[in-house]
Design an enzyme around this catalytic site. Structure first.
Site, short mmCIF file in Angstrom:
data_model
loop_
_atom_site.label_atom_id
_atom_site.label_comp_id
_atom_site.label_asym_id
_atom_site.label_seq_id
_atom_site.Cartn_x
_atom_site.Cartn_y
_atom_site.Cartn_z
N CYS A 1 0.81 -1.21 0.00
CA CYS A 1 0.00 0.00 0.00
C CYS A 1 0.84 1.27 0.00
CB CYS A 1 -0.92 0.00 1.21
SG CYS A 1 -1.47 -1.65 1.63
N HIS B 1 -3.19 7.84 5.83
CA HIS B 1 -3.31 6.52 5.22
C HIS B 1 -4.72 6.01 5.49
CE1 HIS B 1 -1.98 2.92 3.32
NE2 HIS B 1 -2.14 2.17 4.39
N GLU C 1 -1.90 5.22 13.40
CA GLU C 1 -1.62 6.46 12.69
C GLU C 1 -1.96 7.67 13.57
OE1 GLU C 1 -3.44 6.78 8.82
OE2 GLU C 1 -2.08 8.40 8.24
N LYS D 1 -9.72 7.35 1.54
CA LYS D 1 -10.18 5.96 1.40
C LYS D 1 -11.62 5.79 1.88
CE LYS D 1 -5.60 3.84 1.68
NZ LYS D 1 -4.71 4.96 2.11
N HIS E 1 -9.58 1.55 -0.94
CA HIS E 1 -8.12 1.44 -0.85
C HIS E 1 -7.57 0.96 -2.19
CE1 HIS E 1 -4.15 0.78 0.45
NE2 HIS E 1 -4.35 0.29 1.65
N PHE F 1 1.64 -2.86 3.86
CA PHE F 1 1.55 -4.16 4.53
C PHE F 1 2.93 -4.81 4.51
CE2 PHE F 1 -0.61 -8.19 5.35
CZ PHE F 1 -1.63 -7.72 6.14
#
Lengths: 432, 428
Positions: B180, B320, B331, B352, B357, B416
């Site tokens: 990602c 994110h 985050e 998102k 995503h 990830f």
């Protein structure tokens, strides 16, 4: 490299391929002129037109991972295992004391590619969803009966970034971490990028590598449909013949290489034994695959190293062994080196180990690093009859003495992505 | 002095529109691009919805679309977005641009397997009774039924390769795939190539689609996806207390990055300057991010240091913000750690919540969103923010876009496996 006062050196080699499972045994294999190409044993290849490859016999990742970390192996495809093993070998070869590294300045960069899944892992799900007829694959059954049979962490075994991720986790490398996925040139591009990161002072120490195994049913089928593979099933050791007139295609290998790449001052402080300096790097795109783009990458790398073609001891070629690829590579090399007299010798490591894909560039570069260190360059195998379409001077036969400080490694993909690296033998405190 | 890097072109193919403008307008309106999956029958999957790109036809965007005839949508989205970005920058036909100093750096994902074909082949070769896989049968049948073109187009270097060939860009050609974080990382490293002087221009960004049976299967097994099948448009709810996983999206985002003086000399429209880039790794677990946000904190700090900006100058953070329990919490922790009390003053939102995503393509599309926010003076919202999570107590721009003039925006992307990327864009 030129634009900064920081210089980058290579101070550890971890490498595994068909000739051996560490740098010493691989080097020994090259020196003796051995070929690692054999009949495939990883799986039953009898359904394929090509049944030879350069496998790493007896590879067991457990031998390279500390006992307490071995549970993580179940999340690793063979490709990832090669990267993890090579990283451990590199740290050992480089005599790296991890406890003395600044973790936030310790990066990892790997070349990687598509990792084929191990088909039995989805076999129950597949069988639950179809009777074997394509038109009868039932996504409702896959969803309800198939998906629950698949291991929860299944996908993680096959993500390309997991080479660099597992290496970073096993060695607590918290600096920049990247995965370059550019087919056969991936690991060379990774090296170039890692050098830039070191040079701009965003890290001090890197593990840079690449690994791949395509010697499995799914990847082999795909490869058989793409590039011409050599069909010399009856004579595997003679199958990979870069630049030779009777070459008939590439041969797949497997394995990987990780290098310790670090800032020169960092290497000095830890008292590292330095193989070579990365003196120049160039990358380009050769859209028409005529060789101009490849030549440009080499020229950029030579310029950065501040040397001309005559100062190059040898060119470590991509040398795939396929008819078209070797011809355009040779044309590109001739653009740069064609005027040199005596000609610059060209060495092609794939003749012995096959094509390691994303791990190939650095696995082949490792041979030049060892050649600079030991003062001899092994011969290319199976170069028996020159091909007028390949205007290069291939070094074959017995090892020859290394007479100059620099080696050039080139690599590219079949779409035209190219890279070139210049390494300079480390002779102590020679000024840049 | 360091070479400065500016953005002179942008393109986007997203679930909320096939252009940068339409994508940004839809975000300002708080629209969701999420719906039941149409591309394949996902009704029996644990998750049956996603944010798909709708009604996309490559030939409407590029000439010579037959080059991509065997490609997956990942490469097709990339081609369309690249065409938009290059045209936007005015470099498609500009003879003054040296093509050997114009490279490509993508963070693009893999192509798409022919699922029914592969599954049928595996089933044919599986000897259920003996639990043995017959590789010879598989390979023999696969050689007959695999389509060579479709297979080779799955390879990870093909997306960037096609763009290099089609648009005649002969500089360095890279693709990275760091889950990602990929297209954000690609953009950061592309900027560094310009700074270093390797090139003057880069086409940077990414494309991806994992909206296919194996993609959804993999994420469902990891329990990473929302399973709110009864209310797909409510499923992506970053920072909300009742978030239950992310929603797959797809698409592409592309930017033309250019050395500042080069852009000025040719009279290019400069949208923004790329001023900061940070790149770190968690080095913790393949399945989880570090609970203290160790890598994310170091990453944002590295980007700030690179930009030379004091932290209170950041006027907006495009998070994110995946809508998973752990990501949004970590985050938030990281933003608080870096910005201190100032964390409560800086508006944060997650694209998102609306786009889903886009995996490898997410970072580039979200960076483009930041550039548009700088230019327009409006910040997109986080939609579906209904119930505050006591552990996530910052200003997430809930549900309504907000007018605010800002000069500097930060975009985070966390991959990830532990790769963290932060980028900062600034008005000139």
């Amino acid at each position: 490299m030129a634009a900064s006062s920081r210089r980058t050196v290579i101070s550890g080699i971890g490498t595994l391929n068909a000739l051996g499972q560490n740098a010493a045994s691989v080097w020994d294999g090259f020196l003796q002129g051995r070929s690692g190409i054999r009949a495939i044993r990883n799986f039953d290849a009898s359904g394929l037109p090509v049944r030879i490859a350069g496998e790493v016999p007896g590879f067991d990742a457990k031998n390279f991972v500390e006992k307490k970390e071995r549970k993580s192996l179940r999340m690793m495809a063979r490709t990832i295992e090669f990267a993890v093993a090579a990283a451990q070998l590199a740290l050992t070869d480089g005599a790296v004391d991890k406890s003395k590294l600044d973790r936030t300045r310790f990066g990892v960069e790997c070349g990687s590619g598509l990792i084929a899944m191990e088909l039995p892992e989805v076999a129950d799900a597949s069988a639950a969803s179809t009777n074997g007829q394509v038109e009868q694959v039932d996504l409702l059954k896959w969803g309800s009966e198939g998906i629950p049979t698949i291991e929860p962490l299944w996908m993680l075994k096959y993500l390309p970034n997991m080479l660099a991720c597992h290496v970073s986790i096993l060695h607590d490398a918290q600096g920049p971490n990247n995965t370059i996925t550019e087919s056969d040139v991936a690991s060379l591009l990774a090296l170039g990028e890692a050098c830039r990161i070191l040079e701009r002072d965003a890290a001090d120490f890197f593990l840079v590598g690449g690994a791949e195994s395509k010697i499995n049913p799914l990847s082999m089928v795909r490869q058989c449909l793409f590039e011409p593979l050599s069909h010399r099933n009856d004579d595997p050791e003679k199958a990979c013949r870069p630049f030779d007139r009777r070459r008939d295609g590439l041969v797949l290998g497997e394995g990987g290489t990780v290098l310790v790449v670090e800032d020169l001052e960092h290497a000095r402080r830890r008292g590292a034994r330095i193989y070579a300096e990365v003196a120049g790097f160039g990358a380009s795109f050769d859209a028409d695959r005529v060789g101009h783009g490849l030549a440009r990458a080499v020229q950029v790398a030579l310029n950065e190293a501040g040397i001309g073609p005559k100062e190059v001891d040898h060119v470590n070629a991509h040398g795939l062994g396929s008819i078209d690829s070797d011809a355009w590579e040779a044309r590109g090399l001739a653009e740069v080196f064609g005027a040199c007299s005596p000609p610059v010798p060209v060495f092609a490591a794939k003749s012995a180990i096959g094509n390691l894909g994303s791990g190939g560039g650095l696995s082949e570069l490792a041979v030049s690093l060892l050649a600079l260190k030991h003062g001899v360059l092994p011969g290319t195998l199976n170069y028996e009859e020159p091909d007028p379409a390949c205007p290069v001077s291939v070094h074959t036969g017995a090892p020859r003495p290394v007479t100059k400080l620099h080696a050039v490694k080139v690599g590219f993909t079949q779409m035209g992505q190219c890279a070139a690296v210049v390494v300079r033998r480390w002779d102590g405190e020679r000024p840049a | 002095m360091r070479r400065r890097v500016v953005i002179t072109g942008m393109g986007a193919i997203t679930p909320l529109g096939h252009s940068v403008q339409s994508m940004f307008e839809a975000q300002l309106a708080g629209k969701s691009g999420v719906a039941p999956i149409r591309r394949f029958n996902a009704t029996a999957f644990p998750t049956s919805f996603a944010a798909e790109v709708k009604d996309f036809e490559l030939a409407r965007f590029v000439s010579g679309a037959e080059r991509w005839a065997n490609s997956g949508v990942n490469s097709q989205f990339a081609a369309a977005a690249a065409q938009q970005a290059l045209a936007d920058a005015g470099v498609l036909e500009d003879g003054r641009v040296d093509r050997t100093r114009f490279g490509i750096y993508l963070g693009s994902g893999e192509g798409i397997q022919d699922f029914p074909n592969l599954i049928a082949l595996i089933a044919q070769a599986w000897r259920r009774e003996g639990r043995k896989f017959d590789a010879a049968t598989f390979t023999r049948n696969a050689l007959q039924s695999f389509h060579a073109g479709h297979e080779s187009e799955q390879e990870l270097h093909t997306t960037a390769g096609h763009l290099g060939a089609h648009f005649g860009l002969e500089g360095p050609n890279y693709n990275c795939l760091t889950a990602c974080a990929a297209s954000a990382q690609a953009t950061g490293e592309a900027m560094e190539m310009i700074r270093h002087g390797d090139v003057d221009l880069m086409l940077a960004g990414g494309s991806h689609s994992m909206i296919h049976p194996l993609g959804v299967t993999g994420f469902n097994r990891l329990t990473a996806l929302s399973t709110r099948n009864d209310a797909p448009q409510k499923a992506s709810r970053p920072f909300d207390l009742h978030r239950d996983g992310f929603v797959l999206g797809e698409g592409a985002g592309m930017l033309v990055l250019e050395e500042y003086e080069h852009a000025r000399r040719r009279g290019a429209t400069i949208y923004a300057e790329l001023t900061g880039y940070g790149s770190t790794a968690d080095a913790f677990r393949v399945t989880d991010s570090h609970p203290d946000g160790r890598g994310a904190i170091a990453c944002v700090e590295a980007a700030l240091k690179d930009s030379g900006l004091p932290r209170d100058q950041i006027g907006y953070i495009n998070a994110h913000g995946t809508s998973t329990k752990v990501n949004d919490l970590v985050e938030t922790i990281a933003i608080k750690k870096v910005f201190g009390e100032g964390a409560y003053q800086v508006p944060i939102s997650s694209s998102k919540s609306m786009l889903g995503h886009l995996i490898a393509a997410a970072g580039a599309v979200e960076l483009i969103t930041c550039v548009m926010a700088l230019r327009r003076g409006v910040l997109p919202p986080t939609i579906n923010y209904e119930t505050p999570d006591p552990e996530c107590d910052l200003d997430y721009i809930p549900n309504q876009a907000r007018e605010k003039r800002i000069r500097h925006a930060l975009s985070n992307s966390f991959g990830f496996g532990g790769q963290n990327i932060s980028l900062i864009v600034s008005l000139l």
